[in-house]
Design a protein around this motif. Structure first.
Motif, PDB file in Angstrom:
ATOM      1  N   PHE A 188       0.805  -1.265   0.053  1.00  0.00           N
ATOM      2  CA  PHE A 188      -0.054  -0.048   0.073  1.00  0.00           C
ATOM      3  C   PHE A 188       0.962   1.162  -0.015  1.00  0.00           C
ATOM      4  N   GLU A 189       1.727   1.258   0.719  1.00  0.00           N
ATOM      5  CA  GLU A 189       2.744   2.502   0.909  1.00  0.00           C
ATOM      6  C   GLU A 189       3.355   2.634  -0.533  1.00  0.00           C
ATOM      7  N   ARG A 190       3.969   1.510  -1.309  1.00  0.00           N
ATOM      8  CA  ARG A 190       4.239   1.757  -2.715  1.00  0.00           C
ATOM      9  C   ARG A 190       3.212   2.239  -3.527  1.00  0.00           C
ATOM     10  N   LEU A 191       2.193   1.858  -3.382  1.00  0.00           N
ATOM     11  CA  LEU A 191       0.911   2.298  -4.168  1.00  0.00           C
ATOM     12  C   LEU A 191       0.871   3.801  -4.127  1.00  0.00           C
ATOM     13  N   ILE A 192       0.610   4.046  -2.870  1.00  0.00           N
ATOM     14  CA  ILE A 192       0.564   5.402  -2.856  1.00  0.00           C
ATOM     15  C   ILE A 192       1.517   6.385  -3.352  1.00  0.00           C
ATOM     16  N   GLY A 193       2.504   5.851  -3.509  1.00  0.00           N
ATOM     17  CA  GLY A 193       3.657   6.665  -4.439  1.00  0.00           C
ATOM     18  C   GLY A 193       3.144   6.763  -5.819  1.00  0.00           C
ATOM     19  N   HIS A 194       2.329   5.991  -6.391  1.00  0.00           N
ATOM     20  CA  HIS A 194       1.690   6.330  -7.657  1.00  0.00           C
ATOM     21  C   HIS A 194       0.390   7.013  -7.698  1.00  0.00           C
ATOM     22  N   GLU A 195      -0.352   6.651  -6.412  1.00  0.00           N
ATOM     23  CA  GLU A 195      -1.828   6.996  -6.605  1.00  0.00           C
ATOM     24  C   GLU A 195      -2.032   7.853  -5.510  1.00  0.00           C
ATOM     25  N   GLY A 196      -2.241   8.815  -5.522  1.00  0.00           N
ATOM     26  CA  GLY A 196      -2.339   9.830  -4.536  1.00  0.00           C
ATOM     27  C   GLY A 196      -3.450  11.011  -4.559  1.00  0.00           C
ATOM     28  N   ASN A 197      -3.151  12.128  -5.034  1.00  0.00           N
ATOM     29  CA  ASN A 197      -3.794  13.321  -5.113  1.00  0.00           C
ATOM     30  C   ASN A 197      -5.281  13.171  -5.864  1.00  0.00           C
ATOM     31  N   PHE A 198      -6.123  13.904  -5.498  1.00  0.00           N
ATOM     32  CA  PHE A 198      -7.486  13.832  -6.331  1.00  0.00           C
ATOM     33  C   PHE A 198      -7.017  14.456  -7.431  1.00  0.00           C
ATOM     34  N   THR A 199      -7.775  13.803  -8.763  1.00  0.00           N
ATOM     35  CA  THR A 199      -7.777  14.416  -9.999  1.00  0.00           C
ATOM     36  C   THR A 199      -9.256  14.269 -10.603  1.00  0.00           C
ATOM     37  N   ASN A 200      -9.322  15.090 -11.580  1.00  0.00           N
ATOM     38  CA  ASN A 200     -10.770  15.318 -11.933  1.00  0.00           C
ATOM     39  C   ASN A 200     -10.666  15.495 -13.601  1.00  0.00           C
ATOM     40  N   ASP A 201      -9.648  14.696 -14.341  1.00  0.00           N
ATOM     41  CA  ASP A 201      -9.653  14.857 -15.763  1.00  0.00           C
ATOM     42  C   ASP A 201     -10.711  14.329 -16.442  1.00  0.00           C
ATOM     43  N   LYS A 202     -11.331  15.285 -17.098  1.00  0.00           N
ATOM     44  CA  LYS A 202     -12.539  14.953 -17.733  1.00  0.00           C
ATOM     45  C   LYS A 202     -12.453  14.060 -19.011  1.00  0.00           C
ATOM     46  N   ASN A 203     -11.189  13.852 -19.595  1.00  0.00           N
ATOM     47  CA  ASN A 203     -10.873  12.918 -20.503  1.00  0.00           C
ATOM     48  C   ASN A 203     -10.357  11.496 -20.025  1.00  0.00           C
ATOM     49  N   ASP A 204     -10.423  11.297 -18.969  1.00  0.00           N
ATOM     50  CA  ASP A 204     -10.034   9.999 -18.143  1.00  0.00           C
ATOM     51  C   ASP A 204     -11.410   9.399 -17.877  1.00  0.00           C
ATOM     52  N   ARG A 205     -11.635   8.185 -18.549  1.00  0.00           N
ATOM     53  CA  ARG A 205     -13.193   7.780 -18.329  1.00  0.00           C
ATOM     54  C   ARG A 205     -13.149   6.997 -16.911  1.00  0.00           C
ATOM     55  N   GLY A 206     -11.960   6.873 -16.165  1.00  0.00           N
ATOM     56  CA  GLY A 206     -12.120   6.334 -14.881  1.00  0.00           C
ATOM     57  C   GLY A 206     -12.680   7.493 -13.926  1.00  0.00           C
ATOM     58  N   ASN A 207     -12.692   8.756 -14.430  1.00  0.00           N
ATOM     59  CA  ASN A 207     -13.349   9.853 -13.517  1.00  0.00           C
ATOM     60  C   ASN A 207     -14.597   9.762 -13.634  1.00  0.00           C
ATOM     61  N   TRP A 208     -15.395   9.355 -14.483  1.00  0.00           N
ATOM     62  CA  TRP A 208     -16.603   9.279 -14.690  1.00  0.00           C
ATOM     63  C   TRP A 208     -17.519   8.071 -14.176  1.00  0.00           C
ATOM     64  N   THR A 209     -18.679   8.308 -13.388  1.00  0.00           N
ATOM     65  CA  THR A 209     -19.390   7.301 -12.624  1.00  0.00           C
ATOM     66  C   THR A 209     -19.679   5.984 -13.596  1.00  0.00           C
ATOM     67  N   THR A 210     -20.033   6.408 -15.042  1.00  0.00           N
ATOM     68  CA  THR A 210     -20.384   5.282 -15.892  1.00  0.00           C
ATOM     69  C   THR A 210     -19.311   4.750 -16.576  1.00  0.00           C
ATOM     70  N   GLY A 211     -18.019   5.111 -16.613  1.00  0.00           N
ATOM     71  CA  GLY A 211     -16.609   4.641 -17.080  1.00  0.00           C
ATOM     72  C   GLY A 211     -16.930   5.286 -18.837  1.00  0.00           C
ATOM     73  N   ILE A 212     -17.538   5.923 -18.954  1.00  0.00           N
ATOM     74  CA  ILE A 212     -17.994   6.724 -20.425  1.00  0.00           C
ATOM     75  C   ILE A 212     -17.652   8.142 -20.309  1.00  0.00           C
ATOM     76  N   ILE A 213     -16.683   8.684 -20.914  1.00  0.00           N
ATOM     77  CA  ILE A 213     -16.394  10.134 -20.959  1.00  0.00           C
ATOM     78  C   ILE A 213     -17.717  10.867 -21.467  1.00  0.00           C
ATOM     79  N   GLY A 214     -18.051  11.648 -20.623  1.00  0.00           N
ATOM     80  CA  GLY A 214     -19.216  12.629 -20.638  1.00  0.00           C
ATOM     81  C   GLY A 214     -20.425  12.201 -20.444  1.00  0.00           C
ATOM     82  N   LYS A 215     -20.465  10.946 -19.814  1.00  0.00           N
ATOM     83  CA  LYS A 215     -21.696  10.325 -19.371  1.00  0.00           C
ATOM     84  C   LYS A 215     -21.717  10.091 -17.777  1.00  0.00           C
TER      85      LYS A 215
END
Length: 174
Positions: free
Chosen positions: A10-37
């Motif tokens: 987990f300590e290693r992982l948090i080195g890669h995964e940390g701060n809040f991001t809200n990139d509208k072009n990243d499907r992972g940031n959308w609740t449906t997994g579909i950009i714009g939906k």
């Protein structure tokens, strides 16, 4: 060879995964997994709105993320049954690309049917295959997977750097 614990991973992982991001072009940031939906709720500590649409991602605490990773990712991967040199590689890829993808790519790397189930057959083959061969083949599968994604031009450099870091960990864990 020391046993990589969940806390160390987990300590290693948090080195890669940390701060809040809200990139509208990243499907992972959308609740449906579909950009714009759906809702653009973002990702924090690597916990994405696509995978956890019900969560308040922006206000997620590190402790909550750690509990989610233990329950839904580490335990679901059967991590304690996999060689510590391999487990972080697969776990990190699962978090980045999805559990099913990571399991199938590990299975492809060791030449068993890629059904996404890390059961006795897959574990037996992993444990009877040269460790360095598994690590090299798995990371080759990972890089090949990334390069085929349509988002490679946008995120490929970051993914490649992440795999390079994983190879460094593999050398330490081996």
């Amino acid at each position: 060879m020391s046993k990589l614990t969940f806390d160390q991973a987990f300590e290693r992982l948090i080195g890669h995964e940390g701060n809040f991001t809200n990139d509208k072009n990243d499907r992972g940031n959308w609740t449906t997994g579909i950009i714009g939906k759906g809702q653009l709720k973002g990702t924090k500590y690597g916990i994405s709105a696509m995978t956890y649409p019900q969560l308040d991602i922006k206000n997620l605490t590190l402790a909550q993320a750690k509990n989610i990773y233990k329950r839904d990712w580490w335990d679901a991967l059967n991590a304690n049954s996999i060689n510590p040199a391999i487990v972080f590689q697969v776990w990190d890829f699962a978090i980045n690309a999805g559990m099913a993808t990571a399991k199938r790519k590990l299975q492809s790397a060791v030449g068993v049917a890629d059904d996404g189930i890390i059961g006795p057959v897959t574990l037996q083959v992993i444990n009877s295959t040269d460790l360095n061969d598994v690590l090299m083949r798995f990371n080759a599968e990972r890089l090949t997977y990334y390069t085929k994604l349509s988002t490679w031009p946008s995120y490929g450099k970051g993914w490649t750097n992440r795999v390079a870091g994983q190879l460094r960990y593999a050398a330490v864990d081996n």
